[in-house]
Design a protein around this motif. Sequence first.
Motif, PDB file in Angstrom:
ATOM      1  N   ARG A  48       0.836  -1.198   0.000  1.00 34.13           N
ATOM      2  CA  ARG A  48       0.000   0.000   0.000  1.00 34.13           C
ATOM      3  C   ARG A  48       0.865   1.241   0.000  1.00 34.13           C
ATOM      4  O   ARG A  48       1.925   1.262   0.617  1.00 34.13           O
ATOM      5  CB  ARG A  48      -0.847   0.026   1.294  1.00 34.13           C
ATOM      6  CG  ARG A  48      -2.037  -0.848   1.248  1.00 34.13           C
ATOM      7  CD  ARG A  48      -3.137  -0.243   0.435  1.00 34.13           C
ATOM      8  NE  ARG A  48      -3.766   0.905   1.084  1.00 34.13           N
ATOM      9  CZ  ARG A  48      -4.633   1.679   0.462  1.00 34.13           C
ATOM     10  NH1 ARG A  48      -4.924   1.473  -0.801  1.00 34.13           N
ATOM     11  NH2 ARG A  48      -5.184   2.679   1.096  1.00 34.13           N
ATOM     12  N   ALA A 108     -14.006   2.975  -5.544  1.00 29.00           N
ATOM     13  CA  ALA A 108     -14.567   2.802  -4.203  1.00 29.00           C
ATOM     14  C   ALA A 108     -15.867   2.014  -4.214  1.00 29.00           C
ATOM     15  O   ALA A 108     -16.189   1.315  -3.264  1.00 29.00           O
ATOM     16  CB  ALA A 108     -14.788   4.167  -3.558  1.00 29.00           C
ATOM     17  N   SER A 110     -16.734  -0.397  -6.310  1.00 30.28           N
ATOM     18  CA  SER A 110     -16.697  -1.748  -6.882  1.00 30.28           C
ATOM     19  C   SER A 110     -16.703  -2.783  -5.765  1.00 30.28           C
ATOM     20  O   SER A 110     -16.185  -2.544  -4.682  1.00 30.28           O
ATOM     21  CB  SER A 110     -15.458  -1.916  -7.747  1.00 30.28           C
ATOM     22  OG  SER A 110     -14.315  -1.855  -6.939  1.00 30.28           O
ATOM     23  N   PRO A 111     -17.306  -3.947  -6.021  1.00 27.07           N
ATOM     24  CA  PRO A 111     -17.308  -4.978  -4.991  1.00 27.07           C
ATOM     25  C   PRO A 111     -15.906  -5.532  -4.760  1.00 27.07           C
ATOM     26  O   PRO A 111     -15.074  -5.551  -5.666  1.00 27.07           O
ATOM     27  CB  PRO A 111     -18.243  -6.048  -5.553  1.00 27.07           C
ATOM     28  CG  PRO A 111     -18.316  -5.785  -7.004  1.00 27.07           C
ATOM     29  CD  PRO A 111     -18.079  -4.332  -7.205  1.00 27.07           C
ATOM     30  N   SER A 134      -6.730   3.102  -4.004  1.00 23.16           N
ATOM     31  CA  SER A 134      -8.170   3.313  -4.113  1.00 23.16           C
ATOM     32  C   SER A 134      -8.440   4.606  -4.836  1.00 23.16           C
ATOM     33  O   SER A 134      -7.747   5.599  -4.628  1.00 23.16           O
ATOM     34  CB  SER A 134      -8.787   3.359  -2.729  1.00 23.16           C
ATOM     35  OG  SER A 134      -8.369   2.249  -1.984  1.00 23.16           O
TER      36      SER A 134
ATOM     37  N   SER B 107     -18.846  -6.912  -0.481  1.00 25.26           N
ATOM     38  CA  SER B 107     -18.604  -5.644   0.209  1.00 25.26           C
ATOM     39  C   SER B 107     -17.981  -4.653  -0.764  1.00 25.26           C
ATOM     40  O   SER B 107     -17.258  -5.021  -1.674  1.00 25.26           O
ATOM     41  CB  SER B 107     -17.668  -5.867   1.401  1.00 25.26           C
ATOM     42  OG  SER B 107     -16.424  -6.338   0.948  1.00 25.26           O
ATOM     43  N   ARG B 108     -18.286  -3.390  -0.540  1.00 24.77           N
ATOM     44  CA  ARG B 108     -17.765  -2.379  -1.464  1.00 24.77           C
ATOM     45  C   ARG B 108     -16.317  -2.073  -1.122  1.00 24.77           C
ATOM     46  O   ARG B 108     -15.899  -2.160   0.022  1.00 24.77           O
ATOM     47  CB  ARG B 108     -18.619  -1.117  -1.372  1.00 24.77           C
ATOM     48  CG  ARG B 108     -19.891  -1.214  -2.200  1.00 24.77           C
ATOM     49  CD  ARG B 108     -20.968  -0.365  -1.613  1.00 24.77           C
ATOM     50  NE  ARG B 108     -20.621   1.051  -1.627  1.00 24.77           N
ATOM     51  CZ  ARG B 108     -21.112   1.923  -2.519  1.00 24.77           C
ATOM     52  NH1 ARG B 108     -21.935   1.516  -3.438  1.00 24.77           N
ATOM     53  NH2 ARG B 108     -20.775   3.183  -2.473  1.00 24.77           N
ATOM     54  N   HIS B 109     -15.580  -1.698  -2.145  1.00 25.39           N
ATOM     55  CA  HIS B 109     -14.148  -1.490  -1.943  1.00 25.39           C
ATOM     56  C   HIS B 109     -13.870  -0.377  -0.947  1.00 25.39           C
ATOM     57  O   HIS B 109     -12.856  -0.409  -0.255  1.00 25.39           O
ATOM     58  CB  HIS B 109     -13.466  -1.186  -3.271  1.00 25.39           C
ATOM     59  CG  HIS B 109     -12.009  -0.904  -3.120  1.00 25.39           C
ATOM     60  ND1 HIS B 109     -11.109  -1.880  -2.734  1.00 25.39           N
ATOM     61  CD2 HIS B 109     -11.285   0.235  -3.248  1.00 25.39           C
ATOM     62  CE1 HIS B 109      -9.909  -1.340  -2.650  1.00 25.39           C
ATOM     63  NE2 HIS B 109      -9.980  -0.068  -2.949  1.00 25.39           N
ATOM     64  N   GLU B 110     -14.771   0.588  -0.856  1.00 27.24           N
ATOM     65  CA  GLU B 110     -14.482   1.715   0.038  1.00 27.24           C
ATOM     66  C   GLU B 110     -14.375   1.288   1.497  1.00 27.24           C
ATOM     67  O   GLU B 110     -13.585   1.858   2.250  1.00 27.24           O
ATOM     68  CB  GLU B 110     -15.526   2.823  -0.130  1.00 27.24           C
ATOM     69  CG  GLU B 110     -16.944   2.356   0.053  1.00 27.24           C
ATOM     70  CD  GLU B 110     -17.943   3.394  -0.447  1.00 27.24           C
ATOM     71  OE1 GLU B 110     -17.504   4.509  -0.768  1.00 27.24           O
ATOM     72  OE2 GLU B 110     -19.136   3.080  -0.512  1.00 27.24           O
ATOM     73  N   VAL B 112     -13.239  -1.629   2.468  1.00 28.95           N
ATOM     74  CA  VAL B 112     -11.921  -2.260   2.558  1.00 28.95           C
ATOM     75  C   VAL B 112     -10.847  -1.184   2.604  1.00 28.95           C
ATOM     76  O   VAL B 112      -9.876  -1.279   3.361  1.00 28.95           O
ATOM     77  CB  VAL B 112     -11.702  -3.198   1.354  1.00 28.95           C
ATOM     78  CG1 VAL B 112     -10.306  -3.785   1.376  1.00 28.95           C
ATOM     79  CG2 VAL B 112     -12.732  -4.305   1.345  1.00 28.95           C
ATOM     80  N   ARG B 113     -11.076  -0.162   1.805  1.00 30.09           N
ATOM     81  CA  ARG B 113     -10.120   0.926   1.760  1.00 30.09           C
ATOM     82  C   ARG B 113      -9.990   1.618   3.121  1.00 30.09           C
ATOM     83  O   ARG B 113      -8.884   1.980   3.539  1.00 30.09           O
ATOM     84  CB  ARG B 113     -10.597   1.936   0.712  1.00 30.09           C
ATOM     85  CG  ARG B 113      -9.797   3.180   0.688  1.00 30.09           C
ATOM     86  CD  ARG B 113     -10.570   4.260  -0.012  1.00 30.09           C
ATOM     87  NE  ARG B 113      -9.734   5.424  -0.193  1.00 30.09           N
ATOM     88  CZ  ARG B 113     -10.076   6.440  -0.969  1.00 30.09           C
ATOM     89  NH1 ARG B 113     -11.218   6.406  -1.615  1.00 30.09           N
ATOM     90  NH2 ARG B 113      -9.292   7.466  -1.077  1.00 30.09           N
ATOM     91  N   MET B 116      -7.691  -0.367   5.139  1.00 32.73           N
ATOM     92  CA  MET B 116      -6.305  -0.222   4.701  1.00 32.73           C
ATOM     93  C   MET B 116      -5.756   1.123   5.148  1.00 32.73           C
ATOM     94  O   MET B 116      -4.596   1.231   5.558  1.00 32.73           O
ATOM     95  CB  MET B 116      -6.221  -0.367   3.184  1.00 32.73           C
ATOM     96  CG  MET B 116      -6.571  -1.763   2.711  1.00 32.73           C
ATOM     97  SD  MET B 116      -6.060  -2.119   1.031  1.00 32.73           S
ATOM     98  CE  MET B 116      -7.188  -1.125   0.098  1.00 32.73           C
TER      99      MET B 116
END
Lengths: 136, 137
Positions: A48, A108, A110-111, A134, B107-110, B112-113, B116
Amino acid sequence: MARKKRKSDMPPAELPMTPMIDVVFQLLIYFIVTIKPVDVFAHLDVSRPQAEKTQPQTAVPPKLIRINVFPDGFAINETPVTLEKLDGLLEKLAQLDTTQTILIMCAATSPHEKLIQVLDLCARSRLTNLSVVSTN
Amino acid sequence: MRRREDEPGMNMTPMIDVVFQLIIFFVITADLQNKDLDFAFRLAMAPHGTPVEKVNPLTININVDEKGTVTIGRVPLTAAQLTAILRASVAQYGQRIPIVIRGDRMSRHESVRAIMDACTTAGLWRIKFAAYKEEAR
């Protein structure tokens, strides 16, 4: 004393197998009934960028491969591709250089599954230098 | 002379009993470490991913469900709580703690973001995503 007496009275008895087999079958049945297949997990490694805003937002070097992940599809270096096509491209890329830096830019909305699919393809092609970024 | 005669008649039963107890114990405890992982959400499939062989005992598993709720060990957390927990872990064990993010496939990437970002603000950099290599169901 009792032991000696028994010994002299009868020949050394064989170990009775029947109760043991009974118990073994009970155990076998118990474990067959209760067994639940386990999921096999995989861990996909990513790196990251630092969260601090200290590092300047430089223009991306031209050699970088950018993969975009959108809610409805993928793009590599701004060219929309399907998952299968992406797989083929990554495989060709890996034949040249597996240490190639790959920037995965994930939208953001996207699954999470889509990101995992891309990471999986990279793992399959043995590409190791993956960064996840992201985007909004 | 008599002692040598005793040997063939050695009693096997207690030994077999003990061996069975051991077998049962090991069969039952074998997958206890995964017991806290198998609750109701479905990870994404990664059939080519590297299989999990050895798990560092320091690993922190962070879960995200499809609604974006972040949990550690089934305790739902806010973003601030998560950062506080990660900071506390870093203070105690350093920045080499591996993080495993277990995100539901929908789940939506946000969300997860957000995890992170919490990790990077705490200074943690060993982040991995968990996925199913094979799914049992």
